[in-house]
Write a protein that holds these residues in place. Sequence first.
Motif, mmCIF file in Angstrom:
data_model
loop_
_atom_site.group_PDB
_atom_site.id
_atom_site.type_symbol
_atom_site.label_atom_id
_atom_site.label_comp_id
_atom_site.label_asym_id
_atom_site.label_seq_id
_atom_site.Cartn_x
_atom_site.Cartn_y
_atom_site.Cartn_z
ATOM 1 N N THR A 380 0.849 -1.164 0.000
ATOM 2 C CA THR A 380 0.000 0.000 0.000
ATOM 3 C C THR A 380 0.890 1.221 0.000
ATOM 4 N N LEU A 381 1.967 1.172 0.755
ATOM 5 C CA LEU A 381 2.916 2.273 0.737
ATOM 6 C C LEU A 381 3.303 2.570 -0.698
ATOM 7 N N PHE A 382 3.714 1.548 -1.441
ATOM 8 C CA PHE A 382 4.143 1.741 -2.826
ATOM 9 C C PHE A 382 2.950 1.895 -3.761
ATOM 10 N N ASN A 383 1.892 1.140 -3.529
ATOM 11 C CA ASN A 383 0.778 1.164 -4.461
ATOM 12 C C ASN A 383 0.023 2.482 -4.447
ATOM 13 N N GLU A 384 0.032 3.217 -3.314
ATOM 14 C CA GLU A 384 -0.599 4.537 -3.319
ATOM 15 C C GLU A 384 0.161 5.525 -4.214
ATOM 16 N N LEU A 385 1.393 5.181 -4.582
ATOM 17 C CA LEU A 385 2.152 6.041 -5.486
ATOM 18 C C LEU A 385 1.588 6.038 -6.903
ATOM 19 N N TYR A 826 -11.550 -0.057 -3.677
ATOM 20 C CA TYR A 826 -10.978 1.210 -4.136
ATOM 21 C C TYR A 826 -9.495 1.125 -4.489
ATOM 22 N N TRP A 827 -8.989 -0.061 -4.733
ATOM 23 C CA TRP A 827 -7.564 -0.175 -5.046
ATOM 24 C C TRP A 827 -7.222 0.565 -6.341
ATOM 25 N N PHE A 828 -6.091 1.249 -6.318
ATOM 26 C CA PHE A 828 -5.563 2.035 -7.441
ATOM 27 C C PHE A 828 -6.544 3.108 -7.917
ATOM 28 N N GLN A 829 -7.465 3.500 -7.061
ATOM 29 C CA GLN A 829 -8.341 4.636 -7.325
ATOM 30 C C GLN A 829 -8.839 5.193 -5.989
ATOM 31 N N THR A 830 -7.940 5.220 -5.006
ATOM 32 C CA THR A 830 -8.302 5.609 -3.645
ATOM 33 C C THR A 830 -9.005 6.961 -3.638
ATOM 34 N N PRO A 831 -10.198 7.032 -3.050
ATOM 35 C CA PRO A 831 -10.944 8.291 -3.077
ATOM 36 C C PRO A 831 -10.511 9.250 -1.979
ATOM 37 N N GLU A 832 -11.032 10.469 -2.076
ATOM 38 C CA GLU A 832 -10.846 11.443 -0.995
ATOM 39 C C GLU A 832 -11.369 10.871 0.313
ATOM 40 N N GLY A 838 -19.473 3.137 3.314
ATOM 41 C CA GLY A 838 -18.478 2.866 2.281
ATOM 42 C C GLY A 838 -18.712 3.521 0.942
ATOM 43 N N HIS A 839 -19.633 4.474 0.854
ATOM 44 C CA HIS A 839 -19.884 5.159 -0.405
ATOM 45 C C HIS A 839 -18.829 6.250 -0.603
ATOM 46 N N TYR A 840 -18.207 6.259 -1.774
ATOM 47 C CA TYR A 840 -17.044 7.112 -2.011
ATOM 48 C C TYR A 840 -17.427 8.527 -2.409
ATOM 49 N N ARG A 841 -16.474 9.432 -2.226
ATOM 50 C CA ARG A 841 -16.503 10.763 -2.831
ATOM 51 C C ARG A 841 -15.153 11.045 -3.439
ATOM 52 N N SER A 842 -15.138 11.331 -4.743
ATOM 53 C CA SER A 842 -13.952 11.752 -5.494
ATOM 54 C C SER A 842 -12.889 10.659 -5.571
ATOM 55 N N LEU A 843 -13.037 9.793 -6.575
ATOM 56 C CA LEU A 843 -12.059 8.728 -6.809
ATOM 57 C C LEU A 843 -10.752 9.289 -7.345
ATOM 58 N N VAL A 844 -9.696 8.484 -7.232
ATOM 59 C CA VAL A 844 -8.350 8.819 -7.742
ATOM 60 C C VAL A 844 -7.958 10.208 -7.228
ATOM 61 N N TYR A 845 -7.636 10.257 -5.946
ATOM 62 C CA TYR A 845 -7.455 11.529 -5.248
ATOM 63 C C TYR A 845 -6.034 11.655 -4.716
ATOM 64 N N MET A 846 -5.591 12.892 -4.570
ATOM 65 C CA MET A 846 -4.205 13.183 -4.201
ATOM 66 C C MET A 846 -3.862 12.874 -2.747
ATOM 67 N N ARG A 847 -4.762 13.172 -1.828
ATOM 68 C CA ARG A 847 -4.422 13.193 -0.410
ATOM 69 C C ARG A 847 -3.901 11.867 0.155
ATOM 70 N N PRO A 848 -4.366 10.692 -0.330
ATOM 71 C CA PRO A 848 -3.864 9.429 0.243
ATOM 72 C C PRO A 848 -2.364 9.196 0.094
ATOM 73 N N LEU A 849 -1.686 10.011 -0.728
ATOM 74 C CA LEU A 849 -0.225 9.926 -0.773
ATOM 75 C C LEU A 849 0.401 10.230 0.584
ATOM 76 N N SER A 850 -0.411 10.725 1.510
ATOM 77 C CA SER A 850 0.101 11.022 2.850
ATOM 78 C C SER A 850 0.545 9.770 3.595
ATOM 79 N N ILE A 851 0.285 8.579 3.051
ATOM 80 C CA ILE A 851 0.843 7.371 3.670
ATOM 81 C C ILE A 851 2.363 7.473 3.741
ATOM 82 N N TRP A 852 2.948 8.273 2.826
ATOM 83 C CA TRP A 852 4.397 8.483 2.877
ATOM 84 C C TRP A 852 4.799 9.362 4.056
#
Length: 910
Positions: A380-385, A826-832, A838-852
Amino acid sequence: MVTTNLFHYRKHSWPTEEYINRATLQLFDFDSAAPPEHAWRRKLNSHANLLKEFSVTFREAIKMVRLGIRLWSYVREEASHGRKAPIDPFTRESCKPSASHGVPLGGMGSGSISRGFRGEFKQWQIVPGSCEPSPIMANQFSIFVSRDGGNKSYASVLAPGQQEGIGKAGDPGISSWDWNLSGQHSTYHALFPRAWTIYDGEPDPDLKISCRQISPFIPHNYRESSLPAAVFVYTNSIGGVSHLSGDHINEPFVGEDGVSGVLLHHKTAKGNPPVTFAIGACETQNVNVTVLPCFGLSEGSYATAKDMWAQMVKEGQFNRENFNCGPSMPSSVGETLCAAVSASTWVEPHGKCTVAFSLAWSSPKVKFKKGSSYNRYKFTLFNELYFLVAGGTVWIDSTLPERMANGRRQKLTHEEGPDASVIEAQVGADGENIERTTVDSVSAHSSANSSDESDESSHEENASQGVQDKREPNHSLHPLAVPDPFIDSDNVGRFLYLEGVEYIMWCTYDVHFYASFALLELFPKIELSIQREFAKAVLCEDGRKVKFLAEGNVGIRKVRGAIPHDLGTHDPWNEMNAYNIHDTSKWKDLNPKFVLQVYRDFAATGDMGFGVDVWPAVRTAMEYMEQFDRDDDGLIENDGFPDQTYDTWTVHGVSAYCGGLWLAALQAAAAMALQLGDKYFAELCKSKFVKAKVAYESKLWNGSYFNYDSGSSSNSKSIQADQLAGQWYTASSGLPPLFDDLKIKSSLQKVYDFNVMRVKGGKIGAVNGMHPNGKVDETCMQSREVWTGVTYGVAATMILAGMEDKAFATAEGIFTAGWSEEGYGYWFQTPEGWTMDGHYRSLVYMRPLSIWGMQWALSLPKAILDAPKVNIMERLMLSPSARFSQNESGVRRIATKAKCFGNSVFNCSC
């Protein structure tokens, strides 16, 4: 230096042996053909369920009805100009999102193509800001096997046949192909930027096939990481690319390096630059490459898909003479023009053979909707990239766009005010010797929109913001001659990435605050480049009028001293702040986030040149915020509307989130000022910090956590998951803690007990808001959401506070809900974020990169660990009542009327 990583803290979720039998693993235990121990895995016959989007409640809809009407009108207006609004909740894609994504293809900033875990090519992002999500099912790898003198043969597309539109009787197109793969014995393994697909006895029960996919994403490599290409290594396969817009030409090629294939020249629609795709395979002593440059999906002048398949089944290859056929005739509008590449080989009994395929694309010009064109640049660390490839990234060189290079002089003459004075400085190596110089740009004609009246009001407004007018004698120069202090000798170009594929704004700064840890860790020069862009933006103003949709009021697009929300949408850099829901010049989190990111980057890289370059912007950003200290207690107050990244969650008075960011920014500015030799400003910041901290704790601390805000609303005492965002950054930057250890751990424990564990037993992450009675705060849609990136940020804060077990239990909720088989898909399209169900808002979102940020917390850079500790309480020489606007310092400043840098691409029509 990475000394530990997230994998150490979690058991293997998907043991390889549960997906691939041991004999097959041993067979592929060469040349990286076997998947790694740590990877995200799925069987190809796994169901790809449709994803469920969030909906607003009736009460929320009533509150937002006026905003909704204004937004709907704005979306229609943009559409009338042929543009897509940055935020458009009304238009739905024909292709409904599903849990089918996999590792995307391509490097950073060169466009991307996603490839689902079942093999479909989808989510095409070649044109900036545009995403075509639908898969093109004609793009496939296939295998044809002949053994025992032709007595046994197998042919199949290497993707499961349960696809929409497949299986039409009598179809001369792709339905005529053999879709014989069930996927039951085939598995997909992902560890970004690589992926493996293992066909364990499918379609030939005696044949084991491994496909390895890799894209050029190489940390600290700024050349190869921008390549628009991906490589597939297969046992045997075939591929194709198609489109419907017409005037496409296919052309076979034979390379000197043994790579042969077909070029597909695409003339794109709507005036976008052309794109050339290349599919090829590497010919070796044992591998024979042939091509079919043209075939169609319907009856016509070319061979059909059915004819192509029949030839492969019969011959196992195409005619070698096809390499000599030259470019094809241009395709007609609506006609699908396809191509195929075959690589055939012999495999001896118990033998092994490797075949390499490649997909590449070239679109050297980048054109945005409003006309500016640029040249492209170099578990997940790498895959969120994945987001750094699939997040609509654009990477260009640092030259002016063609439109501006030709018209910059005229643009400045007619759009900017009658004089623009820029005061620069040179800081000595010791940080002490500071010399000021002035460059003034005086145009021959004043703007039709400017007047003495507007100049006077602008002067008064800037004065009220604590920015001094320090103009010096004019030196008339053409604007293009003004030196740009932000151009770094080690230039990596200019980089953009979207907030999300549904929120089309470049480099959204309040979200980059969370995501930037990934870039700083892996591509620090890009991170510094982005910070330089925003530093320039602080010192610019754009007086064009904008209507803000939430309140219906009108203001200017960009206020000097305020960090822009984003770098724009349709004309980035030249038209910032595409976000127009609220007036973000009044947001309370953007400026502190800029100061905090700049200091963290400065401390981590030790780049003194960067610090000197951005310091004027840091000071200006801090001075600008002083206007929001209404009661002179050193602490900024919120203004009773959602003036922060949580832009539907109203804040009254002092807030835990923005107030904490301000405290942290005071610390960071003081530390940076000391290192750059601006001692007086450092003392000012320290003085303010002492005063503000007392006010913050007295107004918000309730004995176990910091209240949401100091107001009297029904949610003022809510437990906000993100209440210690400022502490996260101070700890990540090597600064002293904002509060005593007891308060920090008590607050985090409260968040863990309530926001994490009282929601689905901790299995979906940390909900943003929770009432102290244990009920979710349903004040607005954002208070009741789980934000993926915020949860990772909270976990990082816990790590830095010595609460590692709780940190990983918190982050595991995002993993379980977003990436596991029992989650939402939501793999490889992590939402906001997602709701409680479990209903999503805004797929493929920037903020989950914070796992780094979690990885950063586990392995703080040596530069930060070894940095001298600055005690914010030491040597306090100033009165606590001192204000930024009262100081006199020789550091680099910018005058009130300074609006543009000469060789910048900012167009300020002030």
